[in-house]
Write a protein that holds these residues in place. Structure first.
Motif, PDB file in Angstrom:
ATOM      1  N   ASP A 175      10.874 -12.114  -0.604  1.00  4.76           N
ATOM      2  CA  ASP A 175      11.123 -12.494   0.778  1.00  4.76           C
ATOM      3  C   ASP A 175      10.560 -11.505   1.792  1.00  4.76           C
ATOM      4  O   ASP A 175      10.696 -11.708   2.998  1.00  4.76           O
ATOM      5  CB  ASP A 175      12.634 -12.655   1.019  1.00  4.76           C
ATOM      6  CG  ASP A 175      13.193 -13.872   0.275  1.00  4.76           C
ATOM      7  OD1 ASP A 175      12.408 -14.790   0.017  1.00  4.76           O
ATOM      8  OD2 ASP A 175      14.397 -13.883  -0.036  1.00  4.76           O
ATOM      9  N   TYR A 178       1.657  -1.397   7.861  1.00  2.00           N
ATOM     10  CA  TYR A 178       1.003  -2.585   7.301  1.00  2.00           C
ATOM     11  C   TYR A 178      -0.493  -2.314   7.203  1.00  2.00           C
ATOM     12  O   TYR A 178      -1.086  -1.688   8.076  1.00  2.00           O
ATOM     13  CB  TYR A 178       1.227  -3.809   8.199  1.00  2.00           C
ATOM     14  CG  TYR A 178       2.475  -4.593   7.863  1.00  2.00           C
ATOM     15  CD1 TYR A 178       2.414  -5.737   7.083  1.00  2.00           C
ATOM     16  CD2 TYR A 178       3.719  -4.170   8.324  1.00  2.00           C
ATOM     17  CE1 TYR A 178       3.559  -6.452   6.781  1.00  2.00           C
ATOM     18  CE2 TYR A 178       4.874  -4.884   8.021  1.00  2.00           C
ATOM     19  CZ  TYR A 178       4.788  -6.023   7.243  1.00  2.00           C
ATOM     20  OH  TYR A 178       5.912  -6.728   6.932  1.00  2.00           O
ATOM     21  N   PRO A 183       8.133  -9.865   4.373  1.00  2.56           N
ATOM     22  CA  PRO A 183       7.088 -10.515   5.169  1.00  2.56           C
ATOM     23  C   PRO A 183       5.696 -10.061   4.776  1.00  2.56           C
ATOM     24  O   PRO A 183       5.414  -8.867   4.721  1.00  2.56           O
ATOM     25  CB  PRO A 183       7.431 -10.092   6.606  1.00  2.56           C
ATOM     26  CG  PRO A 183       8.203  -8.818   6.451  1.00  2.56           C
ATOM     27  CD  PRO A 183       8.975  -8.966   5.178  1.00  2.56           C
ATOM     28  N   ALA A 184       4.864 -11.008   4.472  1.00  5.17           N
ATOM     29  CA  ALA A 184       3.468 -10.741   4.131  1.00  5.17           C
ATOM     30  C   ALA A 184       2.702 -12.046   4.260  1.00  5.17           C
ATOM     31  O   ALA A 184       3.290 -13.127   4.296  1.00  5.17           O
ATOM     32  CB  ALA A 184       3.347 -10.178   2.713  1.00  5.17           C
ATOM     33  N   GLU A 185       1.401 -11.942   4.347  1.00  3.55           N
ATOM     34  CA  GLU A 185       0.560 -13.130   4.426  1.00  3.55           C
ATOM     35  C   GLU A 185      -0.670 -12.909   3.569  1.00  3.55           C
ATOM     36  O   GLU A 185      -1.507 -12.043   3.859  1.00  3.55           O
ATOM     37  CB  GLU A 185       0.147 -13.398   5.875  1.00  3.55           C
ATOM     38  CG  GLU A 185      -0.795 -14.584   6.054  1.00  3.55           C
ATOM     39  CD  GLU A 185      -0.167 -15.919   5.662  1.00  3.55           C
ATOM     40  OE1 GLU A 185      -0.911 -16.822   5.256  1.00  3.55           O
ATOM     41  OE2 GLU A 185       1.074 -16.037   5.773  1.00  3.55           O
ATOM     42  N   LEU A 186      -0.761 -13.634   2.501  1.00  2.00           N
ATOM     43  CA  LEU A 186      -1.924 -13.563   1.615  1.00  2.00           C
ATOM     44  C   LEU A 186      -2.524 -14.955   1.523  1.00  2.00           C
ATOM     45  O   LEU A 186      -1.886 -15.882   1.032  1.00  2.00           O
ATOM     46  CB  LEU A 186      -1.512 -13.068   0.218  1.00  2.00           C
ATOM     47  CG  LEU A 186      -0.779 -11.731   0.162  1.00  2.00           C
ATOM     48  CD1 LEU A 186      -0.366 -11.420  -1.269  1.00  2.00           C
ATOM     49  CD2 LEU A 186      -1.650 -10.609   0.711  1.00  2.00           C
ATOM     50  N   SER A 187      -3.710 -15.111   2.011  1.00  2.00           N
ATOM     51  CA  SER A 187      -4.316 -16.440   2.002  1.00  2.00           C
ATOM     52  C   SER A 187      -5.827 -16.320   1.901  1.00  2.00           C
ATOM     53  O   SER A 187      -6.414 -15.289   2.230  1.00  2.00           O
ATOM     54  CB  SER A 187      -3.936 -17.216   3.273  1.00  2.00           C
ATOM     55  OG  SER A 187      -4.439 -16.552   4.428  1.00  2.00           O
ATOM     56  N   THR A 188      -6.440 -17.376   1.437  1.00  2.00           N
ATOM     57  CA  THR A 188      -7.895 -17.457   1.381  1.00  2.00           C
ATOM     58  C   THR A 188      -8.325 -18.801   1.938  1.00  2.00           C
ATOM     59  O   THR A 188      -7.548 -19.762   1.980  1.00  2.00           O
ATOM     60  CB  THR A 188      -8.419 -17.314  -0.060  1.00  2.00           C
ATOM     61  OG1 THR A 188      -7.912 -18.409  -0.842  1.00  2.00           O
ATOM     62  CG2 THR A 188      -7.991 -15.991  -0.677  1.00  2.00           C
TER      63      THR A 188
END
Length: 205
Positions: free
Chosen positions: A141, A187, A143-148
């Protein structure tokens, strides 16, 4: 290829392009790690760096002096003693690989060491985060954002997207760089944006 360290970007968008001497001074795996810790976590001593890196304070002190000789880092004014000196990285974005730097064999070798070690550390940081995040429900839970994402761009479109993303990063770093508090944590903002080779298609397939 121009590679910048995005750990800190000045509000003016100015970037220090490392000359051959500074680039060669940084071209050591341990010095890249020291430079990265100072960028992400702020001022450190030779002893605190030694503890984090599993090295002796004599070794970290030697590498700190080598980095300071080329103004890659500096001593914190008014802090510490003659026996325990504090070091920090000056604010500002740093370009660590440029066409000019790679025109000579020594410059190419130094650039390769710095860029490779920098991104090896970034990958290790990501892997540590993922391992910790999946170690418990509470960590998932965090907070992080990992996307491609994949898209198709012309060179002009690439330049536009890159500049827009860089502007967002610069604004965020400038706004929040000095805040402190119990709920504030460092961060790492990482941008990966590069062309992919097209798959080779055999004739007749």
């Amino acid at each position: 290829m121009s590679t910048s360290d995005p750990a800190e970007r000045p509000p003016s968008g100015e970037t220090r392009v490392l000359d051959a001497g500074a680039l060669k001074a940084l071209a050591h795996p341990l010095r890249v790690r020291i430079f990265d810790i100072l960028s992400l976590h702020g001022a450190q001593t030779a002893s605190s760096l030694a503890e984090q890196l599993g090295e002796s304070s004599g070794a970290t002190s030697y590498h700190l002096r080598a980095l300071a000789k080329h103004d890659l880092i500096r001593e914190v004014e008014g802090r510490g003693t003659a026996r325990e000196r504090w070091w920090e990285r000056p604010r500002g974005s740093v370009t660590i690989s440029t066409p000019e730097a790679t025109r000579t064999p020594s410059g190419l070798a130094a650039s390769q060491i710095v860029v490779t070690e920098t991104y090896r550390q970034r990958h290790e940081q990501l892997m540590r985060y993922l391992a910790q995040a999946w170690s418990s429900v509470d960590q998932v839970d965090q907070p992080a954002e990992l996307s491609t994402a994949n898209t198709r761009l012309t060179r002009e479109q690439f330049d536009e997207v890159r500049d827009r993303i860089a502007a967002i990063i610069t604004e965020a770093v400038d706004r929040y760089r000095d805040q402190d508090g119990d709920d504030v944590r460092p961060y790492l903002i990482r941008l990966d944006m590069f062309p992919l080779d097209s798959p080779r298609v055999k004739e007749g397939s």
